[in-house]
Scaffold this active site. Structure first.
Site, mmCIF file in Angstrom:
data_model
loop_
_atom_site.group_PDB
_atom_site.id
_atom_site.type_symbol
_atom_site.label_atom_id
_atom_site.label_comp_id
_atom_site.label_asym_id
_atom_site.label_seq_id
_atom_site.Cartn_x
_atom_site.Cartn_y
_atom_site.Cartn_z
ATOM 1 N N HIS A 150 0.945 -1.259 0.011
ATOM 2 C CA HIS A 150 -0.013 0.079 -0.056
ATOM 3 C C HIS A 150 0.808 1.223 -0.014
ATOM 4 C CE1 HIS A 150 -4.243 -0.896 0.143
ATOM 5 N NE2 HIS A 150 -4.134 -1.879 1.072
ATOM 6 N N GLU B 48 -4.876 -1.792 13.085
ATOM 7 C CA GLU B 48 -6.245 -1.584 12.272
ATOM 8 C C GLU B 48 -6.806 -3.100 11.744
ATOM 9 O OE1 GLU B 48 -4.651 0.115 8.595
ATOM 10 O OE2 GLU B 48 -6.682 0.691 7.989
ATOM 11 N N HIS B 49 -5.707 -3.842 11.210
ATOM 12 C CA HIS B 49 -6.168 -5.119 10.874
ATOM 13 C C HIS B 49 -5.484 -5.966 11.579
ATOM 14 C CE1 HIS B 49 -6.325 -2.483 7.254
ATOM 15 N NE2 HIS B 49 -7.325 -3.107 7.117
ATOM 16 N N ASP C 18 -11.318 -6.083 2.649
ATOM 17 C CA ASP C 18 -10.836 -5.045 2.012
ATOM 18 C C ASP C 18 -12.031 -4.743 0.832
ATOM 19 O OD1 ASP C 18 -8.712 -4.332 3.476
ATOM 20 O OD2 ASP C 18 -7.225 -5.278 1.702
ATOM 21 N N HIS D 291 -33.504 27.477 37.803
ATOM 22 C CA HIS D 291 -34.042 26.173 37.288
ATOM 23 C C HIS D 291 -34.922 25.636 38.168
ATOM 24 C CE1 HIS D 291 -30.229 26.336 34.854
ATOM 25 N NE2 HIS D 291 -30.379 24.901 34.493
#
Lengths: 423, 423
Positions: B254, B319-320, B353, B412
């Site tokens: 990649h 990530e993976h 993927d 309030h």
């Protein structure tokens, strides 16, 4: 209160403090100092900013017990009731991991896992609201976060307010450090000798805390950076102007920059609310703040009809929205953007601020267009699960390789091919 | 590949590009220019950066049809199959609004609403992956987002790649603009004459796109800023070293900065994989990139046992993650931090993927500790619903006022009191 006839667009005056160059530089300097000197930086900076000379950062169990003893029993009981409600509402948000199976042996799913650790920032002084501690801690507990850390700047005598410690005690939070400001955020994000780093930091704070959170984002997760609080009331002619005025003022007393707005198709209601706001304002302890907020950030928009009033609300995307119309529940489906929707005359905003159960940490500054109230999902993360059988890969491998080669990623295709060849 | 014996901590070498001062200044300048000049700035900057002279920003329907015609039928068929799978997996994530009712008339709930509009950034050149378009668009469609806009920098001849337009056509995306870089992000966030602003921006891009996304965050939502891709394989001695090598290389091809790591208790497997990586590397078209990635960011960690290997994986928070052990499914529950978990020998990363269904947009740089794969929740937001009856307020109003006064917020308390008095 100013009354504005609208036919087209409306907008809230929003005042977002993004920090001066000096403030940004100070925050960067503090973060660097904490990274370099660890605990020592925390002691030094606490003395400098909070005038407290500490010998120890962590709150002792004894201190918590003493603070808890000091609290009024009725207040503790009220707090416990609120905690039960908040826990119940957040329990209902819990999600299960899930999976789906196919006949070819494929298993796909989402695994839901709580974060390991979370740090909750509790501001010092009068802004140390027990309700805010509860709203930040409970969702993390419900999510299953094992380590929940609280940080708060000490008072000059080196203590934390009894109400903070008592609330923590009621919630079962045991890891508390006497440190505030950007230095607390740096310690939570990167760790020191005493403070182990956390995975996410939540809780409100001043501009230094907000800038520090933004600076450490990425290394850890953060919650939203809250802007001044806002309320929009959508009401028609049958609504009680006294209720509306009281609700607008309960927002206005928070902050000079808080925004309180009424949107209505009724000119008569607009005039009544305007008068009533001025009348109720007179006897408020925080009259000065509320008056300034109503003057600078308050408005009454008179639209031509209910449809245009609803469109105006969607344009405003308010943090808090009250529906005080004839059939308020029927309008809920037409509201696209709002942090919390209070339906009908008895759902005054403080009901949600303190007690009902939904979270009071809500998206401000129009971010309700894309953000949500603080919730259990914010303290979990998902992991995808992908399990392919040999059969599933035989069936689909060719398609997968083709898509990989379309993108020019040959090694991706080969990782599939090598398995299809069974080598 | 380097083999490292570990007994204590492990870490991934991560290389995060945070931008230079020049890049930051350029991005600020571009955003300002788009805000000031609108469409004209987009034309000027597109000519400057993409060498394309456009007369029109929006892609015509005719262009999409022509691009679609050009595509290989088999590739389109593969893409359609993948889209079906991705849509199916994301359909299962859809959540319903819910409510809970009490006998006293209280209604509490969470309303789930899709975002109004989303912009998907599609990078130019070879990085314009059809799979990435699919992974960004489908979750938004499933969430119910009505307006999905795509932006992508044109080629010098003023066109977008056929594969990009054909993928958009298959997905049913019809609003596409020929504009990229920081100028596209500015246009999506703030709008121009032609491009209406969106609520959220997703999709990968270069450093200018990433910096621009960070700069507009707050005005709109953004997805994660992705770092270089990472894979960690956890394998024991029975795993096939050829499969592991192929999977490590599919990550390495990649990007020079991509990280591929094997964690194993088996010294023998470590040596086999190391050799096999070098062997398979030889014939890869992207050998140069993969070799550099393996050298600089690749590693094989040999642990003393499986338990320590699992702990190492949790420290890496990849990530993976691939589990190639004897009983991989039994390990899933012990994995606390991972974007996607690929279980068993046939679940090679490219399966996820391109095809299986789970999203391939995953948390990088260790952010799997607190972030999730892109999912349907990312394209919805929640609003709390709070409806109290008169009875519910009578019952609880006293407690609510008490909590408000504990925090010194008298207005309030009065908003509740005024209703209890029934005035």
């Amino acid at each position: 209160m100013k009354i504005i006839q609208v036919e087209g667009e409306v907008s809230l005056k929003r005042d977002i403090d993004t920090g001066t160059a000096e403030q940004l530089a100070a925050v960067e300097r503090i973060i660097r100092q904490v990274n370099e000197e660890g605990d020592q930086a925390l002691f030094t900076l606490t003395e400098q900013f909070d005038r407290a000379v500490l010998s120890k950062l962590r709150v002792e169990r004894e201190e918590m017990l003493i603070a808890h003893e000091q609290m009024d029993d009725e207040v503790l009981e009220a707090l416990r009731e609120a905690i039960v409600n908040v826990r119940d509402f957040h329990d209902r948000q819990k999600r299960q991991s899930w999976m789906t199976t196919k006949a070819d042996g494929t298993i796909l799913g989402q695994k839901i896992t709580p974060l390991d650790s979370v740090g909750v920032y509790v501001p010092g002084g009068k802004a140390a609201y027990p309700s805010s501690i509860m709203m930040n801690v409970v969702p993390a507990q419900v999510a299953g976060v094992k380590r929940i850390v609280m940080v708060s700047p000490p008072q000059a005598d080196g203590t934390l307010p009894a109400s903070v410690l008592a609330t923590a005690y009621e919630l079962g939070v045991e890891e508390i450090y006497k440190v505030g400001g950007a230095q607390a955020i740096a310690a939570l994000a990167f760790g020191t000798e005493t403070i182990q780093p956390v995975d996410k930091i939540t809780g409100p704070g001043n501009i230094y805390v907000a800038l520090a959170k933004r600076a450490v984002f990425g290394a850890v997760d953060i919650d939203m950076i809250a802007g001044p609080s806002e309320i929009v009331v959508l009401a028609d002619e049958q609504a009680n102007p006294r209720y509306i005025a009281a609700d607008l003022l309960s927002q206005a007393e928070h902050d000079e920059r808080a925004s309180a707005v009424l949107v209505t198709p009724s000119q008569r209601l607009a005039e009544q609310v305007s008068k009533e706001v001025m009348k109720q304002l007179e006897t408020l302890p925080k009259k000065g703040i509320a008056e300034s907020s109503i003057r600078d950030y308050g408005a009454i928009y008179v639209t031509r009809n209910v449809d245009e009033a609803i469109e105006a609300v969607n344009e405003l995307a308010p943090e808090h929205l009250e529906l005080l119309t004839e059939e308020p529940m029927a309008l809920v489906g037409r509201i696209r953007h709002a942090g919390a929707i209070f339906v009908g005359p008895y759902s005054s905003e403080p009901v949600g601020d303190y007690f009902a159960g939904p979270n009071h940490v809500l998206p401000t500054n129009g971010t309700a267009r894309f953000s949500s109230p603080l919730n259990v999902d914010d303290f979990t993360k998902k992991s995808s699960i992908i399990s392919y059988s040999q059969q599933a890969l035989q069936l689909n491998g060719g398609t997968i390789s083709k898509l990989a080669r379309l993108e020019g990623l040959e090694a991706h295709a080969r990782a599939i091919d090598i398995r299809l060849e069974g080598k």
